[in-house]
Design a protein around this motif. Structure first.
Motif, PDB file in Angstrom:
ATOM      1  N   PHE A 227     -69.216  59.743  82.621  1.00  0.00           N
ATOM      2  CA  PHE A 227     -69.613  58.420  81.979  1.00  0.00           C
ATOM      3  C   PHE A 227     -68.261  57.619  82.333  1.00  0.00           C
ATOM      4  O   PHE A 227     -68.419  56.294  82.617  1.00  0.00           O
ATOM      5  CB  PHE A 227     -69.641  58.688  80.642  1.00  0.00           C
ATOM      6  N   GLY A 228     -67.240  58.123  82.702  1.00  0.00           N
ATOM      7  CA  GLY A 228     -66.045  57.544  82.838  1.00  0.00           C
ATOM      8  C   GLY A 228     -66.089  56.680  84.292  1.00  0.00           C
ATOM      9  O   GLY A 228     -65.936  55.396  84.028  1.00  0.00           O
ATOM     10  N   HIS A 229     -66.569  57.487  85.355  1.00  0.00           N
ATOM     11  CA  HIS A 229     -66.763  56.582  86.579  1.00  0.00           C
ATOM     12  C   HIS A 229     -67.669  55.446  86.463  1.00  0.00           C
ATOM     13  O   HIS A 229     -67.630  54.358  86.947  1.00  0.00           O
ATOM     14  CB  HIS A 229     -67.263  57.565  87.431  1.00  0.00           C
ATOM     15  N   ALA A 230     -68.706  55.590  85.471  1.00  0.00           N
ATOM     16  CA  ALA A 230     -69.785  54.569  85.448  1.00  0.00           C
ATOM     17  C   ALA A 230     -69.036  53.508  84.791  1.00  0.00           C
ATOM     18  O   ALA A 230     -69.423  52.209  85.124  1.00  0.00           O
ATOM     19  CB  ALA A 230     -70.745  55.155  84.502  1.00  0.00           C
ATOM     20  N   LEU A 231     -68.424  53.640  83.608  1.00  0.00           N
ATOM     21  CA  LEU A 231     -67.452  52.544  83.268  1.00  0.00           C
ATOM     22  C   LEU A 231     -66.579  51.699  83.908  1.00  0.00           C
ATOM     23  O   LEU A 231     -66.366  50.660  84.133  1.00  0.00           O
ATOM     24  CB  LEU A 231     -66.778  52.880  82.016  1.00  0.00           C
ATOM     25  N   GLU A 232     -66.010  52.876  84.735  1.00  0.00           N
ATOM     26  CA  GLU A 232     -65.070  52.032  85.721  1.00  0.00           C
ATOM     27  C   GLU A 232     -65.824  51.252  86.861  1.00  0.00           C
ATOM     28  O   GLU A 232     -65.062  50.110  87.094  1.00  0.00           O
ATOM     29  CB  GLU A 232     -64.338  53.404  86.512  1.00  0.00           C
ATOM     30  N   SER A 233     -66.830  51.706  87.274  1.00  0.00           N
ATOM     31  CA  SER A 233     -67.695  50.883  88.231  1.00  0.00           C
ATOM     32  C   SER A 233     -68.174  49.553  87.584  1.00  0.00           C
ATOM     33  O   SER A 233     -68.220  48.576  88.182  1.00  0.00           O
ATOM     34  CB  SER A 233     -68.841  51.520  88.656  1.00  0.00           C
ATOM     35  N   GLU A 295     -77.551  50.355  82.160  1.00  0.00           N
ATOM     36  CA  GLU A 295     -76.616  49.986  83.052  1.00  0.00           C
ATOM     37  C   GLU A 295     -75.667  51.008  83.718  1.00  0.00           C
ATOM     38  O   GLU A 295     -75.296  51.097  84.761  1.00  0.00           O
ATOM     39  CB  GLU A 295     -75.577  49.127  82.274  1.00  0.00           C
ATOM     40  N   VAL A 296     -75.339  52.068  83.003  1.00  0.00           N
ATOM     41  CA  VAL A 296     -74.591  53.250  83.481  1.00  0.00           C
ATOM     42  C   VAL A 296     -75.382  54.284  84.248  1.00  0.00           C
ATOM     43  O   VAL A 296     -74.921  54.977  85.052  1.00  0.00           O
ATOM     44  CB  VAL A 296     -73.800  53.863  82.438  1.00  0.00           C
ATOM     45  N   LEU A 297     -76.775  54.271  83.862  1.00  0.00           N
ATOM     46  CA  LEU A 297     -77.655  55.382  84.689  1.00  0.00           C
ATOM     47  C   LEU A 297     -77.428  55.609  86.170  1.00  0.00           C
ATOM     48  O   LEU A 297     -77.319  56.578  86.672  1.00  0.00           O
ATOM     49  CB  LEU A 297     -79.012  55.149  84.141  1.00  0.00           C
ATOM     50  N   PRO A 298     -77.511  54.188  86.971  1.00  0.00           N
ATOM     51  CA  PRO A 298     -77.471  54.491  88.334  1.00  0.00           C
ATOM     52  C   PRO A 298     -76.215  55.189  88.497  1.00  0.00           C
ATOM     53  O   PRO A 298     -76.040  55.907  89.690  1.00  0.00           O
ATOM     54  CB  PRO A 298     -77.462  53.098  88.729  1.00  0.00           C
ATOM     55  N   PHE A 299     -75.051  54.824  88.162  1.00  0.00           N
ATOM     56  CA  PHE A 299     -73.630  55.677  88.648  1.00  0.00           C
ATOM     57  C   PHE A 299     -73.701  57.048  88.130  1.00  0.00           C
ATOM     58  O   PHE A 299     -73.172  58.111  88.961  1.00  0.00           O
ATOM     59  CB  PHE A 299     -72.487  54.895  87.784  1.00  0.00           C
ATOM     60  N   ARG A 307     -76.592  66.087  91.911  1.00  0.00           N
ATOM     61  CA  ARG A 307     -77.788  66.679  92.675  1.00  0.00           C
ATOM     62  C   ARG A 307     -79.142  66.252  92.298  1.00  0.00           C
ATOM     63  O   ARG A 307     -80.127  66.901  91.910  1.00  0.00           O
ATOM     64  CB  ARG A 307     -77.739  68.153  92.769  1.00  0.00           C
ATOM     65  N   GLY A 308     -79.380  64.942  91.957  1.00  0.00           N
ATOM     66  CA  GLY A 308     -80.354  64.349  91.476  1.00  0.00           C
ATOM     67  C   GLY A 308     -81.072  64.188  90.240  1.00  0.00           C
ATOM     68  O   GLY A 308     -81.691  63.698  89.713  1.00  0.00           O
ATOM     69  N   SER A 309     -80.372  65.314  89.343  1.00  0.00           N
ATOM     70  CA  SER A 309     -80.464  65.363  87.853  1.00  0.00           C
ATOM     71  C   SER A 309     -79.217  64.850  87.078  1.00  0.00           C
ATOM     72  O   SER A 309     -78.008  64.549  87.635  1.00  0.00           O
ATOM     73  CB  SER A 309     -80.960  66.658  87.475  1.00  0.00           C
ATOM     74  N   ILE A 310     -79.525  64.392  85.871  1.00  0.00           N
ATOM     75  CA  ILE A 310     -78.367  63.855  84.983  1.00  0.00           C
ATOM     76  C   ILE A 310     -77.454  64.958  84.654  1.00  0.00           C
ATOM     77  O   ILE A 310     -78.047  66.128  83.845  1.00  0.00           O
ATOM     78  CB  ILE A 310     -78.905  63.152  83.694  1.00  0.00           C
ATOM     79  N   THR A 311     -76.411  65.108  85.024  1.00  0.00           N
ATOM     80  CA  THR A 311     -75.457  66.276  84.943  1.00  0.00           C
ATOM     81  C   THR A 311     -74.042  65.941  84.316  1.00  0.00           C
ATOM     82  O   THR A 311     -73.609  64.889  84.979  1.00  0.00           O
ATOM     83  CB  THR A 311     -75.144  67.052  86.433  1.00  0.00           C
ATOM     84  N   LEU A 332     -78.873  60.713  76.403  1.00  0.00           N
ATOM     85  CA  LEU A 332     -77.666  59.722  76.562  1.00  0.00           C
ATOM     86  C   LEU A 332     -77.557  58.642  75.479  1.00  0.00           C
ATOM     87  O   LEU A 332     -76.772  58.280  75.198  1.00  0.00           O
ATOM     88  CB  LEU A 332     -77.972  59.140  77.847  1.00  0.00           C
ATOM     89  N   GLU A 333     -79.017  58.057  75.361  1.00  0.00           N
ATOM     90  CA  GLU A 333     -79.043  57.159  74.621  1.00  0.00           C
ATOM     91  C   GLU A 333     -78.784  57.229  73.072  1.00  0.00           C
ATOM     92  O   GLU A 333     -78.006  56.559  72.504  1.00  0.00           O
ATOM     93  CB  GLU A 333     -80.695  56.647  74.484  1.00  0.00           C
ATOM     94  N   ALA A 334     -79.121  58.512  72.671  1.00  0.00           N
ATOM     95  CA  ALA A 334     -78.729  58.932  71.288  1.00  0.00           C
ATOM     96  C   ALA A 334     -77.340  59.295  71.104  1.00  0.00           C
ATOM     97  O   ALA A 334     -76.714  58.932  70.023  1.00  0.00           O
ATOM     98  CB  ALA A 334     -79.444  60.172  70.920  1.00  0.00           C
ATOM     99  N   ALA A 335     -76.725  59.676  72.229  1.00  0.00           N
ATOM    100  CA  ALA A 335     -75.158  59.943  72.131  1.00  0.00           C
ATOM    101  C   ALA A 335     -74.425  58.694  72.098  1.00  0.00           C
ATOM    102  O   ALA A 335     -73.304  58.695  71.429  1.00  0.00           O
ATOM    103  CB  ALA A 335     -74.730  60.746  73.514  1.00  0.00           C
ATOM    104  N   LEU A 336     -74.692  57.603  72.745  1.00  0.00           N
ATOM    105  CA  LEU A 336     -74.270  56.435  72.761  1.00  0.00           C
ATOM    106  C   LEU A 336     -74.387  55.785  71.453  1.00  0.00           C
ATOM    107  O   LEU A 336     -73.298  55.236  70.767  1.00  0.00           O
ATOM    108  CB  LEU A 336     -74.630  55.556  73.715  1.00  0.00           C
ATOM    109  N   GLN A 337     -75.493  56.024  70.712  1.00  0.00           N
ATOM    110  CA  GLN A 337     -75.567  55.315  69.679  1.00  0.00           C
ATOM    111  C   GLN A 337     -74.829  56.199  68.464  1.00  0.00           C
ATOM    112  O   GLN A 337     -74.254  55.598  67.524  1.00  0.00           O
ATOM    113  CB  GLN A 337     -77.033  55.478  69.129  1.00  0.00           C
TER     114      GLN A 337
END
Ligand code: GLY
Length: 343
Positions: A227-233, A295-299, A307-311, A332-337
């Motif tokens: 998640f950190g890299h996604a925010l950084e991006s 927004e963060v999902l693609p990263f 390897r193709g799945s959310i890890t 992911l959505e529920a965790a963010l909320q």
């Protein structure tokens, strides 16, 4: 000064020297047979007083992450060739993670590999990037997509260099340090800086000895990074304010704690503990309300371990964190909320 040994299975063991002015040791430890030393550094890095028993050539690359590119690496390789550096010669990287990744990379491919040493000048570099043998440069499509495993022959974590870091850069190192709290090195905020750096180095050395190529346990060193890299991006793209790598990791650990809680891997106490540890380092762990999972999902999906799945690397109540695959976007959505509701 504290000296620690790193023993990678595929390379010669090397020492990491942690302490004030440990970089002065470099003068005594240039390996035998070196007649030329090619120094890679950046203009904004403090100068090191080198009086080496060899011809020394300096090359300063541009400041910041932009230096980690194939074109800069190509330029350095051409300079090394024009200077007729030989197989016995040495690259000396003086700087933070950008410089050690770049210097290590050119050393790893020049003449199919020559020795390199690092004088690490940032907290982030000293506790992570300078050790473990990951070298590399970025491509326009992503960070560290070209690189090698190539270990230095010595590392100097000179804590005197940290005096010149501005507060934000120093705290960026603390953000990376937090991950070690969850990987077996608790109480890092309570001890001296030298001791806490040495404990991180020692823990990382254990991971590298066990899993040099990140086939398994070494992936845990990426705790908080997905998640950190996604925010950084998002920061680099201008979707949110730019954040440092360490800030991103601390925020990523916060998110990972909520995800682990939601998935029943840690209880309320485990979640609170994450907040307690993060607060001991006085880090900004805020995540803008405007950030969405879309927004963060693609990263997150492009993350190297996915390897193709959310890890994610996620904590669990007993034992160290582990790699968890096939997480749903709903989770992911529920965790963010849940994160935004937590107080
Ligand atoms: N920075 C994580 C690793 O070296 O594996």
């Amino acid at each position: 000064m504290i000296s620690l040994r790193v023993e990678p299975p595929s390379a010669l063991p090397y020492d990491v020297h942690v302490g004030r002015d440990s970089s002065l040791l470099v003068n005594q430890s240039v390996p035998e047979g070196v007649s030329k030393v090619f120094v890679v550094s950046q203009e904004n890095i403090p100068r090191v007083d080198l009086s080496l028993d060899a011809d020394v050539f300096f090359s300063y690359v541009e400041n910041g992450e932009a230096a980690k590119s194939l074109s800069v690496a190509g330029n350095l390789l051409e300079q090394m060739s024009k200077l007729s550096l030989g197989r016995n010669d040495l690259v000396l990287a003086i700087g933070g993670g950008v410089v050690s990744d770049l210097g290590g990379f050119v050393a790893s491919v020049y003449l199919r590999g020559i020795r390199y040493q690092t004088i690490s000048t940032t907290l982030l570099g000293q506790i992570d990037a300078s050790i473990g043998g990951k070298t590399g440069v970025n491509l326009p499509t992503g960070k560290n997509l070209v690189g090698s495993f190539w270990h230095p022959s010595s590392v100097y974590c000179d804590t005197a260099m940290l005096d010149s870091l501005d507060e934000r850069e120093f705290k960026s190192g603390l953000g990376e340090m937090v991950k070690y709290e969850f990987l077996g090195a608790s109480g890092l905020s309570l001890t001296s800086l030298e001791d806490s750096i040495a404990r991180c180095v020692s823990l990382k050395a254990d991971f590298v000895k066990e899993d040099e190529r990140e086939g398994g346990r070494r992936a845990l060193l990426n705790y908080g990074h997905t998640f950190g890299h996604a925010l950084e991006s998002l920061g680099i793209l201008g979707a949110i304010d730019r954040i440092t790598h360490g800030e991103a990791v601390a925020k990523g650990i916060r998110f990972a704690a909520h995800l682990a809680h939601l998935l029943g891997r840690i209880d309320d106490r485990g979640l609170d503990e994450h907040y307690e540890v993060l607060s001991k380092f006085s880090l900004d762990i805020s995540i803008p309300m405007s950030v969405t999972i879309d927004e963060v999902l693609p990263f997150i999906v492009r993350d190297k371990k996915s390897r193709g799945s959310i890890t994610f690397v996620l904590a669990q109540s007993h034992g160290e964190p582990s790699v968890v695959r096939d997480i749903s976007t709903n989770d992911l959505e529920a965790a963010l909320q849940a994160l935004h509701r937590y107080s």
